[in-house]
Design an enzyme around this catalytic site. Structure first.
Site, short mmCIF file in Angstrom:
data_model
loop_
_atom_site.label_atom_id
_atom_site.label_comp_id
_atom_site.label_asym_id
_atom_site.label_seq_id
_atom_site.Cartn_x
_atom_site.Cartn_y
_atom_site.Cartn_z
N PRO A 76 112.51 -51.97 53.88
CA PRO A 76 111.12 -52.11 54.31
C PRO A 76 110.57 -53.53 54.17
O PRO A 76 109.56 -53.85 54.79
CB PRO A 76 110.37 -51.15 53.38
CG PRO A 76 111.24 -51.06 52.18
CD PRO A 76 112.65 -51.22 52.65
N PHE A 77 111.21 -54.38 53.37
CA PHE A 77 110.70 -55.72 53.15
C PHE A 77 111.78 -56.76 53.43
O PHE A 77 112.22 -57.49 52.55
CB PHE A 77 110.15 -55.87 51.73
CG PHE A 77 109.07 -54.87 51.44
CD1 PHE A 77 107.86 -54.93 52.10
CD2 PHE A 77 109.28 -53.85 50.54
CE1 PHE A 77 106.87 -53.99 51.86
CE2 PHE A 77 108.30 -52.91 50.28
CZ PHE A 77 107.10 -52.98 50.95
N GLU A 94 112.16 -53.91 47.75
CA GLU A 94 111.10 -54.29 46.82
C GLU A 94 110.20 -55.37 47.42
O GLU A 94 110.68 -56.37 47.93
CB GLU A 94 111.76 -54.83 45.54
CG GLU A 94 110.80 -55.22 44.46
CD GLU A 94 111.52 -55.57 43.16
OE1 GLU A 94 110.90 -55.43 42.11
OE2 GLU A 94 112.69 -55.97 43.20
N LYS A 110 111.43 -50.27 39.61
CA LYS A 110 112.31 -49.86 38.53
C LYS A 110 112.51 -48.37 38.73
O LYS A 110 111.57 -47.60 38.73
CB LYS A 110 111.71 -50.14 37.15
CG LYS A 110 111.72 -51.58 36.78
CD LYS A 110 113.14 -52.07 36.59
CE LYS A 110 113.18 -53.55 36.35
NZ LYS A 110 114.48 -54.12 36.59
#
Length: 170
Positions: A76-77, A94, A110
Site C-alpha cells: 500500500p505504500f 508500513e 508491529k
C-alpha cells in the site's frame, strides 16, 4: 515527472546480476551476538539490524524493477523516486512518514498475521492479532519511539497519538 527511456538488458548466465553481501556470515553473527549481549545487559531493548546487499556493474530498468516488485507484493505504500540519475524504490506495508500541509503522520507496524480466503477464518485471525498482548506491547513501544522522535522537532505539546493498534488488512 518525466522518465526517459531506459536501456534494458536480458539477464542471462553471461550477464546475470551477481548480488553481494556487505557483511559476511561470520561478521554477521558476531554483530548479532554483540546486539544480543547489549539486550541481555539492558543497554538496549530493541534493535533494527539491517544488512546491505549490492551488485556492481549491473544494468537494470528501475521502473520495470519497481513494477515487478509491486506486482509481487502489492504494497500500500510503494515509492518510486528519481532524482537526477539516482533511484529510490520501495515496496512497504508500513507508512513510515506522510506530510500533508503542516501535519506529519507515521503508522509504524508491529505484528502481522497471514490472511485467509474464508471470511470467518480471516476475521478470527484479525481478532487474534488485535488481542495479542505481545503484539500490542510491541506496537505501543514503537509508537512511543516514533512519538518521541517526532517531538524533537515538532511544536511542544503538538504530537498526538490519534490511532493506536488498529489492524489494517492488505
Amino acid at each position: 515527472m518525466v522518465l526517459e527511456p531506459f536501456e534494458t538488458t536480458v539477464v542471462s548466465e553471461e550477464n546475470a546480476i551477481k548480488i553481494k553481501l556487505t557483511i559476511h556470515k561470520d561478521d554477521y553473527f558476531k554483530k548479532i551476538n554483540t546486539l544480543l549481549a547489549h539486550i541481555h545487559k539492558g543497554d538496549i531493548y530493541e534493535a533494527n539490524f539491517c544488512q546491505e546487499f549490492y551488485a556492481r556493474s549491473s544494468l537494470v530498468n528501475p521502473l520495470q524493477v519497481y513494477e515487478q516488485l509491486n506486482a509481487i507484493s502489492k504494497p500500500p505504500f510503494a515509492t518510486f523516486l528519481k532524482v537526477y540519475d539516482k533511484y529510490l524504490i520501495s515496496a512497504s506495508p508500513e507508512r513510515y512518514i506522510k506530510k500533508e500541509g503542516l501535519k506529519i503522520m507515521s503508522q509504524p507496524i508491529k505484528g502481522t498475521a497471514k490472511r485467509a480466503l474464508d471470511k470467518g477464518e480471516d476475521q478470527a485471525l484479525i481478532k487474534n492479532l488485535s488481542e495479542d498482548i505481545k503484539e500490542r506491547s510491541e506496537n505501543v513501544m514503537i509508537v512511543d519511539l516514533v512519538r518521541n522522535d517526532l517531538s524533537k522537532t515538532a511544536t511542544k505539546g503538538s504530537v498526538q497519538v490519534e490511532e493506536l493498534c488498529k489492524v489494517y488488512t492488505f
